[in-house]
Design a protein around this motif. Structure first.
Motif, mmCIF file in Angstrom:
data_model
loop_
_atom_site.group_PDB
_atom_site.id
_atom_site.type_symbol
_atom_site.label_atom_id
_atom_site.label_comp_id
_atom_site.label_asym_id
_atom_site.label_seq_id
_atom_site.Cartn_x
_atom_site.Cartn_y
_atom_site.Cartn_z
ATOM 1 N N LYS A 70 44.504 78.914 -94.470
ATOM 2 C CA LYS A 70 43.446 77.939 -94.753
ATOM 3 C C LYS A 70 43.162 77.043 -93.542
ATOM 4 C CE LYS A 70 41.843 78.497 -98.943
ATOM 5 N NZ LYS A 70 40.399 78.730 -99.183
ATOM 6 N N ILE A 71 44.222 76.600 -92.864
ATOM 7 C CA ILE A 71 44.031 75.722 -91.707
ATOM 8 C C ILE A 71 43.354 76.479 -90.570
ATOM 9 C CG2 ILE A 71 45.225 74.374 -89.933
ATOM 10 C CD1 ILE A 71 47.382 73.803 -92.105
ATOM 11 N N SER A 72 43.791 77.721 -90.338
ATOM 12 C CA SER A 72 43.172 78.511 -89.274
ATOM 13 C C SER A 72 41.704 78.802 -89.609
ATOM 14 C CB SER A 72 43.930 79.819 -89.074
ATOM 15 O OG SER A 72 43.886 80.624 -90.241
ATOM 16 N N ALA A 73 41.429 79.044 -90.883
ATOM 17 C CA ALA A 73 40.046 79.287 -91.290
ATOM 18 C C ALA A 73 39.189 78.046 -91.073
ATOM 19 C CB ALA A 73 39.998 79.707 -92.752
ATOM 20 N N LYS A 84 57.003 64.934 -94.444
ATOM 21 C CA LYS A 84 57.196 64.928 -92.987
ATOM 22 C C LYS A 84 57.280 66.347 -92.445
ATOM 23 C CE LYS A 84 59.730 60.577 -93.287
ATOM 24 N NZ LYS A 84 61.073 59.949 -93.277
ATOM 25 N N ALA A 85 58.013 67.212 -93.167
ATOM 26 C CA ALA A 85 58.175 68.591 -92.700
ATOM 27 C C ALA A 85 56.835 69.323 -92.679
ATOM 28 C CB ALA A 85 59.172 69.328 -93.595
ATOM 29 N N TYR A 86 56.055 69.192 -93.739
ATOM 30 C CA TYR A 86 54.791 69.931 -93.789
ATOM 31 C C TYR A 86 53.726 69.313 -92.886
ATOM 32 C CZ TYR A 86 56.227 73.396 -97.130
ATOM 33 O OH TYR A 86 56.853 74.468 -97.730
ATOM 34 N N ALA A 87 53.861 68.038 -92.543
ATOM 35 C CA ALA A 87 52.975 67.468 -91.515
ATOM 36 C C ALA A 87 53.250 68.141 -90.170
ATOM 37 C CB ALA A 87 53.199 65.960 -91.415
ATOM 38 N N LEU A 88 54.523 68.404 -89.885
ATOM 39 C CA LEU A 88 54.881 69.114 -88.653
ATOM 40 C C LEU A 88 54.440 70.568 -88.701
ATOM 41 C CD1 LEU A 88 58.428 67.563 -88.190
ATOM 42 C CD2 LEU A 88 56.482 67.214 -86.671
ATOM 43 N N VAL A 89 54.536 71.188 -89.881
ATOM 44 C CA VAL A 89 54.041 72.560 -90.036
ATOM 45 C C VAL A 89 52.540 72.607 -89.759
ATOM 46 C CG1 VAL A 89 53.621 74.412 -91.713
ATOM 47 C CG2 VAL A 89 55.864 73.301 -91.612
ATOM 48 N N PHE A 90 51.817 71.616 -90.251
ATOM 49 C CA PHE A 90 50.373 71.521 -90.002
ATOM 50 C C PHE A 90 50.087 71.476 -88.497
ATOM 51 C CE2 PHE A 90 46.637 68.818 -89.241
ATOM 52 C CZ PHE A 90 45.666 69.536 -89.918
ATOM 53 N N ILE A 91 50.866 70.678 -87.769
ATOM 54 C CA ILE A 91 50.695 70.593 -86.311
ATOM 55 C C ILE A 91 50.997 71.935 -85.659
ATOM 56 C CG2 ILE A 91 51.604 69.517 -84.213
ATOM 57 C CD1 ILE A 91 52.098 66.993 -85.902
ATOM 58 N N ALA A 92 52.052 72.617 -86.122
ATOM 59 C CA ALA A 92 52.415 73.915 -85.556
ATOM 60 C C ALA A 92 51.316 74.946 -85.779
ATOM 61 C CB ALA A 92 53.733 74.405 -86.171
ATOM 62 N N VAL A 93 50.706 74.921 -86.960
ATOM 63 C CA VAL A 93 49.619 75.863 -87.250
ATOM 64 C C VAL A 93 48.417 75.582 -86.356
ATOM 65 C CG1 VAL A 93 47.973 76.604 -89.011
ATOM 66 C CG2 VAL A 93 50.374 76.268 -89.619
#
Length: 372
Positions: free
Chosen positions: A54-57, A317-326
């Motif tokens: 979804k983020i990449s889209a 916090k973890a999924y905010a970092l995952v968002f940045i990684a994506v």
């Protein structure tokens, strides 16, 4: 503050009250945490895959998955079912034992690493004294599985991918360990619980990211390299190596590499949140809020609320970092292998050494602020 309730003690005491011997009650408890780990880590795969798509889209002004389940949430499950039922092929000239063991060696250490991830003072499977270094030790096993997979495939592209994975892991594990050592120096402990407790009491101002900004960046970059995320996905670069160590794999063996990759990404984000972002700590000190409201910290309902908020804060916090990684994956170009190794050995390693020495000096000079 004692976060929440002691789940193990409550479970054992409840069974003992029902007439079960204490030994049998403890034996019944033992498999439960591992089941929770497996379920939680598996769910995190589906969540992360959906987020990535979804983020990449959105970054590319596309829609992304939307037909398999509500908003496309079941697309990852559909892909997993497809991989399970696809034919498992072993190349004729491959080493069948090593070819089969490779994906397992990649995945198992990642799942085991969840043992030391705390979601609260009493919400951790095992609080061992060397918890954070156990994670580093387990993470160093995965490249062995990648190298084994590449070697056993009897394919030059796979072998090169496996060798790249080993070289990349060695290059970035050392700066990562030095960044962790600086945090350990401040908290005077290798326990993940103690590291979070060392950051508590002052809300967001007490988090290690303010005292270790360089260490935070070093660790996050090294973690992305360990997870082989773009721009560090050299071991499986499609333009150069077809798919690297995965080239000869089919079915669920192929899928296990992606399972390990996504679970490791979430795990790395959780570790970063524990080391630098206060773990389960709320940005505003709960102790200060309790004092302001005149409520005792030992009040049962406050303990339960604090534990629940702690779990949500750790995941947020973890999924905010995952968002940045994506986002990094879909915005940064892939580097060359020589640039990757130069960056690790010639830049990150010296900077991490200077950061460690500076932390030691600051600890001696300002012991209150740096854990003296």
């Amino acid at each position: 503050m004692n976060q929440g309730i002691d789940l193990q003690g409550s479970f054992v005491n409840a069974l003992v009250d029902l007439g079960l011997p204490a030994g049998a009650a403890k034996a019944l408890w033992l498999p439960l945490p591992m089941v929770v780990i497996l379920v939680g880590a598996t769910v995190s795969i589906f969540v992360t895959v959906w987020l990535e798509r979804k983020i990449s889209a959105a970054a590319q002004q596309r829609i992304g998955p939307e037909f398999a389940g509500p908003l496309g949430t079941l697309q990852a499950a559909a892909d997993g079912i497809k991989l399970i039922f696809k034919e498992d092929i072993t190349p004729a000239k491959a080493d069948p034992l090593l070819f089969t063991l490779g994906p397992a060696i990649v995945v198992i250490p990642v799942f085991l690493s969840y043992l030391i991830v705390p979601f609260g003072q009493n919400l951790v499977i095992t609080d061992i004294g060397v918890g954070i270094f156990l994670w580093i030790a387990l993470s160093s096993i995965a490249p062995i599985g990648l190298l084994m997979s590449g070697y056993s495939s009897n394919n030059k592209y796979s072998l090169l991918g496996g060798l790249r994975a080993a070289a990349q892991s060695i290059s970035y594990e050392i700066p990562m360990a030095l960044a962790v050592l600086a945090v350990v120096l401040m908290s005077n402990s290798l326990s993940t619980i103690d590291i979070v407790n060392q950051q508590s009491g002052y809300g967001i101002l007490g988090w290690n990211i303010w005292r270790q900004p360089a260490g935070f960046l070093i660790f996050w970059i090294a973690a992305l390299a360990e997870c082989e995320r773009l721009p560090f996905d050299l071991p499986e670069a499609e333009e150069e190596l077809v798919a690297g160590y995965q080239t000869e794999y089919t079915g669920m063996k192929f899928g296990l590499f992606y399972v390990g990759s996504y679970v490791n990404l979430v795990l790395s984000a959780l570790i970063v949140s524990i080391l630098y972002l206060g773990g389960w700590e709320f940005p505003i000190s709960v102790s200060w809020l309790a004092g302001l409201l005149g409520v005792s910290e030992t009040t049962p309902w406050l303990q339960v609320i604090t534990a629940s908020v702690g779990i949500m804060m750790t995941l947020f916090k973890a999924y905010a970092l995952v968002f940045i990684a994506v986002l990094l994956r879909w915005t940064m170009p892939r580097v060359r292998i020589d640039q990757l190794l130069d960056f690790g050995w010639k830049f990150l390693l010296p900077v991490s050494l200077v950061n460690l020495l500076l932390t030691a000096a600051l600890k001696l000079t300002f012991p209150v602020a740096f854990g003296g």
